[in-house]
Enzyme design. Structure first.
Site, PDB file in Angstrom:
ATOM      1  CE1 TYR A 133       4.607  10.782  -3.795  1.00  0.00           C
ATOM      2  CE2 TYR A 133       3.781   9.272  -2.080  1.00  0.00           C
ATOM      3  CZ  TYR A 133       4.682   9.457  -3.183  1.00  0.00           C
ATOM      4  OH  TYR A 133       5.866   8.655  -3.429  1.00  0.00           O
ATOM      5  CG  ASP A 187       8.817   7.487  -3.926  1.00  0.00           C
ATOM      6  OD1 ASP A 187       9.251   6.772  -2.848  1.00  0.00           O
ATOM      7  OD2 ASP A 187       8.055   7.130  -4.769  1.00  0.00           O
ATOM      8  CG  ASP A 211      13.030   3.256  -4.284  1.00  0.00           C
ATOM      9  OD1 ASP A 211      12.896   3.633  -3.181  1.00  0.00           O
ATOM     10  OD2 ASP A 211      12.420   2.423  -4.771  1.00  0.00           O
ATOM     11  CG  ASP A 224      16.374  16.664 -15.793  1.00  0.00           C
ATOM     12  OD1 ASP A 224      16.912  17.726 -14.917  1.00  0.00           O
ATOM     13  OD2 ASP A 224      16.465  17.038 -16.752  1.00  0.00           O
ATOM     14  CE  LYS A 274      12.344  18.888 -15.654  1.00  0.00           C
ATOM     15  NZ  LYS A 274      13.408  18.291 -16.223  1.00  0.00           N
TER      16      LYS A 274
HETATM   17  C1  IPM Z   1       8.329   5.213   0.499  1.00  0.00           C
HETATM   18  C2  IPM Z   1       7.291   4.158  -0.393  1.00  0.00           C
HETATM   19  C3  IPM Z   1       5.898   4.900  -0.262  1.00  0.00           C
HETATM   20  C4  IPM Z   1       5.895   6.261  -1.052  1.00  0.00           C
HETATM   21  C5  IPM Z   1       4.700   4.067  -0.911  1.00  0.00           C
HETATM   22  C6  IPM Z   1       4.562   2.803  -0.080  1.00  0.00           C
HETATM   23  C7  IPM Z   1       3.337   4.918  -0.735  1.00  0.00           C
HETATM   24  O1  IPM Z   1       7.482   4.140  -1.868  1.00  0.00           O
HETATM   25  O2  IPM Z   1       8.161   5.191   1.474  1.00  0.00           O
HETATM   26  O3  IPM Z   1       9.093   5.556  -0.345  1.00  0.00           O
HETATM   27  O4  IPM Z   1       5.857   6.458  -2.089  1.00  0.00           O
HETATM   28  O5  IPM Z   1       5.912   7.377  -0.120  1.00  0.00           O
HETATM   29 MG    MG Z   2       9.502   5.018  -2.023  1.00  0.00          MG
END
Ligand code: IPM
Ligand code: MG
Length: 374
Positions: A142, A248, A252, A224, A191
């Protein structure tokens, strides 16, 4: 008594709607337990780009530095999605995380029993799921150098992924300390079969655990395999520590265990150098945000789920202000409200009535007003 100050950064899309409910809940806590809390609002992301020409105006950063904690909604949206734009809303969020040096991002994942049906996974796999992902938040790909170069046949794009020993050590300590308050099991995800940063990650985590946390069991998983294991046996995890991008993506994925991205909170913490100063309660500065994004498709419709933000408020009460009893009361109020069926459409059972963002926020605040002291 000295008031606690909270910087509010509602941001874009559904951000303002969910932050408003977070504020409602903080006010209910302040009222119920007699705390003095003040709010200061600032711009971040796309709305800041529009109004001030930058996604992180200097006065917003000042506001956050001066505050005891920051509550953030979400940033971004299609209006600012031009790939050629020099500045993007997301840079505001990344810049804020970096400037505040909140390198450890805690993302707890638990499954509320009455939401198991909202998950695409079978309910029997979800019972008792309770883990925390500690995502490194201020390093890695990042924040590495980014560039584009012209090469024969087109362009070349580069994103560098960089980690230092110190960056890995400090996030490992936060995760291992957290594991100590739980089931004493830490899974480090990398990884290492491909990436040099992952090999440094693995050897550093191993050393910190051996030298400083011999009482915490450590295992290593490739990212993975971890993605698979999260679905196959999510109960096997207690605390996961991983680098920025893997965290990240995995969180999700993990949100689907809980039924919806809309219910997961996060706390981003830096070094615990909080000093006790007289009448002031002990404060550890942190940045609190739901893990979901700005959801432009539903923004302004009053149907966004405020629970991710409200549970982030609970994390703020716990980690920044040391108000454990109040934090638990918020979590219990959320659970009770879900049990009573006061939920937004993303988690309402098929055929059941769903409620608006404001109705859910009010129900949780009302449950708090009636909460008895533990
Ligand atoms: C999160 C989001 C952010 C990230 C984005 C909006 C930059 O996806 O907080 O998980 O990737 O960190
Ligand atoms: Mg995110």
């Amino acid at each position: 008594m000295h008031a606690l100050t909270i910087a509010l950064l509602p941001g874009d899309g559904i951000g303002p709607e969910v932050v408003a409910e977070g504020v409602r809940v903080i006010r209910a806590v302040a009222e119920r337990w007699d705390h003095a809390i003040e709010f200061r609002e600032g711009l971040i992301g796309g709305c800041a780009l529009d109004a001030r020409g930058t996604p992180l105006p200097p006065e917003t950063l000042e506001l956050c530095r001066a505050a005891d904690a920051v509550l953030l909604g979400a940033v971004g949206g299609p209006r600012w999605d031009n790939p050629d734009a020099r500045q993007r809303p997301e840079q505001g969020l990344l810049g804020l995380r970096r400037e505040l040096q909140v390198y450890a991002n805690l993302r707890p994942v638990t499954v509320h029993p009455s939401l198991a049906a909202a998950s695409p996974l079978r309910a029997e796999r979800l019972e008792g799921v309770d883990f925390v992902v500690v995502r490194e938040l201020t390093g890695g790909i990042y924040f590495g150098d980014k560039r584009r170069e012209q090469v024969p046949g087109g362009e070349r794009a580069v994103d560098e992924c960089v980690y230092t020993t110190v960056e890995i050590e400090r996030v490992t300590r936060v995760a291992a300390q957290l594991a100590r308050t739980r089931r004493r099991k830490l899974t480090s995800v990398d990884k290492a079969n491909v990436l040099e940063t992952s090999r440094l990650w693995r050897s550093t985590v191993t050393r910190v655990l051996r030298e400083e946390f011999p009482d915490v069991a450590l295992d290593h998983l490739l990212v993975d395999a971890c993605a698979m294991q999260l679905l196959r046996d999510p109960r096997s995890f207690d605390v996961i520590v991983t680098e920025n991008m893997f965290g990240d993506i995995l969180t999700d994925e993990a949100s689907m265990l809980a039924g919806s991205l809309g219910v997961l909170p996060s706390a981003s913490l830096g070094d615990d150098n909080a000093a006790q100063d007289g009448e002031r309660p002990r404060v550890r500065r942190g940045l609190y945000e739901p893990i979901h994004g700005s959801a432009p498709d539903i923004a302004g419709r009053g149907i966004a789920n405020p629970i991710g933000t409200i549970l982030s408020v609970a994390l703020m009460l716990r980690h920044s202000f040391g108000l454990e009893q109040e934090a638990r009361a918020v979590e219990q109020a959320v659970a009770a409200t879900i049990d009573e069926g006061f939920v937004t459409t993303d988690i309402a059972p098929a055929g059941a009535r769903s409620y608006s963002t404001v109705e859910v926020g009010r129900a949780i605040a009302a449950a708090l007003a009636n909460a008895v002291s533990a």
